[in-house]
Design a protein around this motif. Structure first.
Motif, PDB file in Angstrom:
ATOM      1  N   ARG B 109       0.506  -1.319  -0.031  1.00  0.00           N
ATOM      2  CA  ARG B 109      -0.390  -0.054  -0.017  1.00  0.00           C
ATOM      3  C   ARG B 109       0.723   1.149   0.229  1.00  0.00           C
ATOM      4  O   ARG B 109       0.840   2.193  -0.413  1.00  0.00           O
ATOM      5  CB  ARG B 109      -0.861  -0.520   0.983  1.00  0.00           C
ATOM      6  N   GLU B 110       2.073   1.267   0.317  1.00  0.00           N
ATOM      7  CA  GLU B 110       2.962   1.835   0.471  1.00  0.00           C
ATOM      8  C   GLU B 110       3.290   2.727  -0.495  1.00  0.00           C
ATOM      9  O   GLU B 110       4.067   4.578  -0.867  1.00  0.00           O
ATOM     10  CB  GLU B 110       3.980   2.574   1.792  1.00  0.00           C
ATOM     11  N   GLN B 111       3.695   1.747  -2.051  1.00  0.00           N
ATOM     12  CA  GLN B 111       3.824   2.418  -2.769  1.00  0.00           C
ATOM     13  C   GLN B 111       2.452   3.267  -3.283  1.00  0.00           C
ATOM     14  O   GLN B 111       3.048   4.512  -3.934  1.00  0.00           O
ATOM     15  CB  GLN B 111       3.785   1.280  -3.751  1.00  0.00           C
ATOM     16  N   GLN B 113       0.445   5.491  -2.040  1.00  0.00           N
ATOM     17  CA  GLN B 113       0.998   6.369  -0.671  1.00  0.00           C
ATOM     18  C   GLN B 113       1.989   7.657  -1.344  1.00  0.00           C
ATOM     19  O   GLN B 113       1.284   8.231  -1.617  1.00  0.00           O
ATOM     20  CB  GLN B 113       0.786   5.994   0.863  1.00  0.00           C
ATOM     21  N   ALA B 114       2.781   6.431  -1.771  1.00  0.00           N
ATOM     22  CA  ALA B 114       4.394   7.505  -1.928  1.00  0.00           C
ATOM     23  C   ALA B 114       3.620   8.511  -3.824  1.00  0.00           C
ATOM     24  O   ALA B 114       3.377   9.273  -3.791  1.00  0.00           O
ATOM     25  CB  ALA B 114       5.362   6.586  -2.406  1.00  0.00           C
ATOM     26  N   ALA B 115       3.551   7.437  -4.149  1.00  0.00           N
ATOM     27  CA  ALA B 115       2.100   7.759  -5.309  1.00  0.00           C
ATOM     28  C   ALA B 115       1.614   9.010  -5.255  1.00  0.00           C
ATOM     29  O   ALA B 115       2.062   9.779  -6.409  1.00  0.00           O
ATOM     30  CB  ALA B 115       2.507   6.835  -6.618  1.00  0.00           C
TER      31      ALA B 115
ATOM     32  N   LEU C  61      -4.237  11.504   2.847  1.00  0.00           N
ATOM     33  CA  LEU C  61      -4.238  10.640   2.625  1.00  0.00           C
ATOM     34  C   LEU C  61      -5.330   9.077   2.964  1.00  0.00           C
ATOM     35  O   LEU C  61      -5.887   8.277   3.780  1.00  0.00           O
ATOM     36  CB  LEU C  61      -2.665  10.150   3.356  1.00  0.00           C
ATOM     37  N   PHE C 104       8.232   9.511   3.836  1.00  0.00           N
ATOM     38  CA  PHE C 104       7.969   8.453   5.005  1.00  0.00           C
ATOM     39  C   PHE C 104       8.630   7.769   5.593  1.00  0.00           C
ATOM     40  O   PHE C 104      10.407   7.472   5.821  1.00  0.00           O
ATOM     41  CB  PHE C 104       6.989   7.494   4.293  1.00  0.00           C
ATOM     42  N   SER C 106       9.324   4.641   5.984  1.00  0.00           N
ATOM     43  CA  SER C 106       9.631   3.211   5.708  1.00  0.00           C
ATOM     44  C   SER C 106      10.135   3.619   3.315  1.00  0.00           C
ATOM     45  O   SER C 106      10.129   3.052   3.205  1.00  0.00           O
ATOM     46  CB  SER C 106       8.489   2.770   5.568  1.00  0.00           C
ATOM     47  N   PHE C 107      10.910   5.416   3.654  1.00  0.00           N
ATOM     48  CA  PHE C 107      11.137   5.428   2.670  1.00  0.00           C
ATOM     49  C   PHE C 107      10.265   5.491   1.293  1.00  0.00           C
ATOM     50  O   PHE C 107      10.099   6.697   0.688  1.00  0.00           O
ATOM     51  CB  PHE C 107      12.008   4.528   1.795  1.00  0.00           C
ATOM     52  N   ASN C 108       9.372   4.387   0.855  1.00  0.00           N
ATOM     53  CA  ASN C 108       8.961   3.764  -0.328  1.00  0.00           C
ATOM     54  C   ASN C 108       8.678   4.612  -1.519  1.00  0.00           C
ATOM     55  O   ASN C 108       8.559   5.598  -2.724  1.00  0.00           O
ATOM     56  CB  ASN C 108       7.509   4.897  -0.097  1.00  0.00           C
ATOM     57  N   LEU C 109      10.855   4.066  -1.833  1.00  0.00           N
ATOM     58  CA  LEU C 109      10.876   5.076  -2.826  1.00  0.00           C
ATOM     59  C   LEU C 109      10.404   3.844  -4.168  1.00  0.00           C
ATOM     60  O   LEU C 109       9.524   2.171  -3.546  1.00  0.00           O
ATOM     61  CB  LEU C 109      12.884   4.551  -3.068  1.00  0.00           C
ATOM     62  N   PHE C 110      10.247   3.795  -5.721  1.00  0.00           N
ATOM     63  CA  PHE C 110       9.737   3.272  -6.240  1.00  0.00           C
ATOM     64  C   PHE C 110      10.978   2.070  -7.195  1.00  0.00           C
ATOM     65  O   PHE C 110      12.100   2.754  -7.242  1.00  0.00           O
ATOM     66  CB  PHE C 110       8.993   4.009  -7.885  1.00  0.00           C
ATOM     67  N   LEU C 121      10.377  11.358 -12.106  1.00  0.00           N
ATOM     68  CA  LEU C 121       9.028  11.034 -11.897  1.00  0.00           C
ATOM     69  C   LEU C 121       8.341  11.992 -12.221  1.00  0.00           C
ATOM     70  O   LEU C 121       7.210  12.176 -12.894  1.00  0.00           O
ATOM     71  CB  LEU C 121       8.713   9.555 -11.599  1.00  0.00           C
ATOM     72  N   ARG C 170      12.901  13.639  -4.094  1.00  0.00           N
ATOM     73  CA  ARG C 170      12.179  13.128  -4.618  1.00  0.00           C
ATOM     74  C   ARG C 170      11.334  14.248  -4.595  1.00  0.00           C
ATOM     75  O   ARG C 170      10.592  14.907  -5.132  1.00  0.00           O
ATOM     76  CB  ARG C 170      11.325  12.038  -4.272  1.00  0.00           C
TER      77      ARG C 170
END
Lengths: 170, 217, 264
Positions: B109-111, B113-115, C61, C104, C106-110, C121, C170
């Motif tokens: 889910r975090e992906q 949220q990051a987007a 969110l 975040f 937990s970083f949440n990089l792609f 991006l 980012r």
């Protein structure tokens, strides 16, 4: 045993023989794969594009009903049996019908028994019993329920006249 | 065996055509239904579920029968090749939809949220962030399904198509040489399956480029 | 530095009577908070006090259940259409979000993109920036966080601290006026915490960015924040300058909390 066609009611494409199918490129003929009808169709020059091979009789009947083919070719017995069971007003037997002419003769299929070569005595004994049984009222009675009658009896034709194998000097 | 080749080659053509055509249909159906299963709109989810369960819950043979023999009775008529490609494709696509859904759900889910925090639209997030990651997980099971599909093409003799298996059966009936005919059949299917396996393997390697460093986000 | 509330500038973020529920549980409970341009505000408090939820509400969110949040005088969750107040549509929320960035825990990089691509991006797809311009800006930003040499590294090849620094770059790439930091050092190995805090320290000097940090690093909150907000049970217990909160907190609960976290 002769050949027959199932066609749609009224025989809209006017198909009364294998030759009629060959002469009408629009006509499509259904067969059960692996049967003699495939060879007949090939022999009278029906193109591959005009033939639909069904895996079995029920599929062929479905194909007729769905209009996938204009006629279905089978032995007279198969055809009669299908029509009896199908009870479908949309389908009928093509009448009149003439069997495929191959090498100048109307092709007719004959039923037969196969024996191992060393069982000569058994073969002769069965031939003898068959000769006594065939054409008796008892015989005709027994096969009537499968749609057979006197018309399918071989008459004067003898096995020797039908069975000639190229390797065989018999 | 040389005598068998013309018949087997014509069967091979039919089998390859059906496999490739059905793969294309399955690809589209799997993505459409797999993504629809995750839709926020209940009717969309429901429709996808009906499709998936209908095609997974009935056999491909029966589906072929209905499409080829029964649909013409209500005026819908496909030729045999189209019917074969459609049914086999939709059948495989129903299994593929679960592969797509599973792979998409496996993305954390975090992906999303990051987007979202980067102000990407839901469509941009899906195409640029979620799908590229999910597709890698889809490839190995998709390869399995494709090989399964190849073998399923043997069912099309029901609808009058002369595929590899049909031609082999005809040759067997004509020559009574079951051993050599089936040996040849086995060899051809095996080669086809290996070719597909190789293709999917290469695709997997290409897509996974850059992500095989431990996978920690 | 004085607490900006005494300045006569209008609030950049105005939170009024805000409420957020999870079922019957009130995570944010009638909260009022004004944050002024270029303020650096640290949110502290025990876990479950609603700090992270507050950031997630600001990032849209999560949806606000009651009350109001305004960004630069514009209501976040409602817009006026033909003179009537209606729930905010996607375009309105997108416009609101364009002021805000988030980093975040937990970083949440792609993971399928290089560090550079992670940064370019959003500018390219969201702002429609040219690819070359976006690339140059990304290279600059990576240099600012000390990772100029890691442009082509994938997240899987970076340490936790490096990943978090890429994540900060980012977020900066969209030039947000408000940056939210959600416990960004909590998932890091102790030896990489310093490099991330160093980047934050430098960011805190910038007047064009307003920062909200949820953190457990009390000494760091004391060092970079203009203002510290202590929260518990979805409410603000004490809101004051760091010197007062850490030196002589007015509230008994604040004292107790600080005592419990500072003895480690």
């Amino acid at each position: 045993m002769g050949e027959a066609f199932i066609v749609h009611a009224g025989n809209p494409k006017n198909l009364h023989s294998y030759e009629d199918v060959a002469a009408n490129p629009q006509a499509k003929l259904g067969l059960v794969s692996g049967t003699m009808e495939g060879r007949y169709a090939q022999a009278v020059g029906i193109g591959n594009g005009q033939i639909a091979m069904f895996p079995d009789v029920p599929s062929a009947l479905s194909g007729m009903r769905a209009g996938r083919v204009d006629a279905f070719a089978g032995t007279a017995l198969t055809v009669q049996d299908m029509l009896t069971k199908a009870k479908d007003n949309g389908l009928e037997r093509a009448e009149p019908f003439s069997g495929p002419v191959i090498d100048g003769q109307v092709a007719i299929g004959y039923g037969a028994f196969a024996f191992r070569k060393e069982d000569e005595a058994l073969r002769q004994r069965i031939n003898k019993e068959l000769a006594a049984f065939v054409e008796t009222p008892e015989h005709l009675d027994a096969v009537a329920s499968f749609g057979f009658n006197r018309d399918q009896l071989p008459g004067p034709v003898k096995a020797e006249a039908l069975c000639h194998h190229p390797d065989d000097s018999l | 065996m040389v005598d068998y080749l013309p018949a087997m080659l014509s069967g091979l053509k039919v089998t390859v055509l059906l496999t490739l055509g059905a793969m294309a249909v399955a690809f589209v159906a799997a993505f459409a239904a797999g993504m629809a299963r995750l839709s926020r709109r209940a009717p969309v989810r429901g429709l996808a579920l009906v499709y998936i369960e209908l095609f997974r819950g009935t056999s491909a043979l029966v589906q072929l029968f209905w499409v080829y023999f029964a649909l013409p009775l209500v005026g819908i008529r496909f030729d045999a090749v189209t019917a074969g490609i459609l049914v086999l494709g939709l059948n495989t696509g129903a299994y593929g939809a679960e592969v797509v859904r599973g792979a998409l759900s496996a993305i954390p889910r975090e992906q999303y949220q990051a987007a979202w925090a980067l102000n990407l639209s839901p469509a941009q997030a899906l195409w640029r962030v979620i799908l590229p990651q999910a597709v890698i997980a889809m490839v190995p099971p998709a390869g399995n399904l494709a090989i399964e599909l190849l073998k399923n093409t043997a069912l099309v003799s029901l609808i009058t198509l002369g595929d590899l298996t049909f031609q082999a059966q005809t040759l067997r009936a004509a020559t009574l040489e079951s051993g050599p005919v089936f040996a040849l059949l086995l060899g051809i299917y095996f080669l086809l399956a290996q070719t597909m396996r190789f293709g999917f393997r290469r695709l997997e390697n290409r897509l996974a480029h850059g992500q095989d460093y431990g996978g920690v986000r | 530095m004085t607490v900006s509330a005494t300045d006569n500038k209008p609030a950049l973020i105005r939170i009024s009577r805000a409420g957020k529920f999870y079922g019957a549980h009130k995570v944010i409970d009638g909260m009022n908070l004004d944050i002024f341009p270029s303020e650096k505000v640290a949110l502290i408090g025990p876990s479950g006090s609603g700090k992270s939820t507050l950031l997630r509400l600001l990032m849209t969110l999560e949806k606000l259940d009651e009350g109001e949040i305004e960004i630069d005088g514009v209501s976040m969750w409602t817009e006026s259409m033909a003179g009537r107040k209606v729930p905010a549509g996607p375009a309105h929320l997108k416009a609101i979000r364009s002021h805000i960035g988030m980093v975040f825990q937990s970083f949440n990089l792609f993971p399928h993109m290089t560090a550079l691509k992670n940064i370019t991006l959003a500018p390219v797809t969201v702002l429609g920036m040219g690819k070359e311009e976006a690339r140059q800006r990304a290279v600059e930003l990576l240099g600012e966080v000390g990772l100029g040499h890691k442009q082509n590294a994938y997240p899987g090849q970076l340490s936790g601290g490096e990943k978090q620094r890429v994540a900060i770059a980012r977020a900066l790439a969209l030039r947000p006026r408000i940056l939210l930091f959600d416990e960004i050092t909590s998932a890091l190995d102790p030896e990489t915490v310093g490099e991330v805090l160093e980047v934050l320290r430098r960011l805190a000097q910038r007047q064009d960015i307003t920062m909200l940090l949820v953190t457990h690093q009390m000494h760091f909150a004391r060092e970079v924040a203009d203002r510290v907000v202590f929260m518990e049970h979805g409410k603000i217990i004490e809101d004051a300058a760091p010197g007062q909160i850490f030196g002589s907190p007015k509230q008994e609960r604040t004292r107790e909390f600080l005592k419990s976290v500072l003895q480690y």
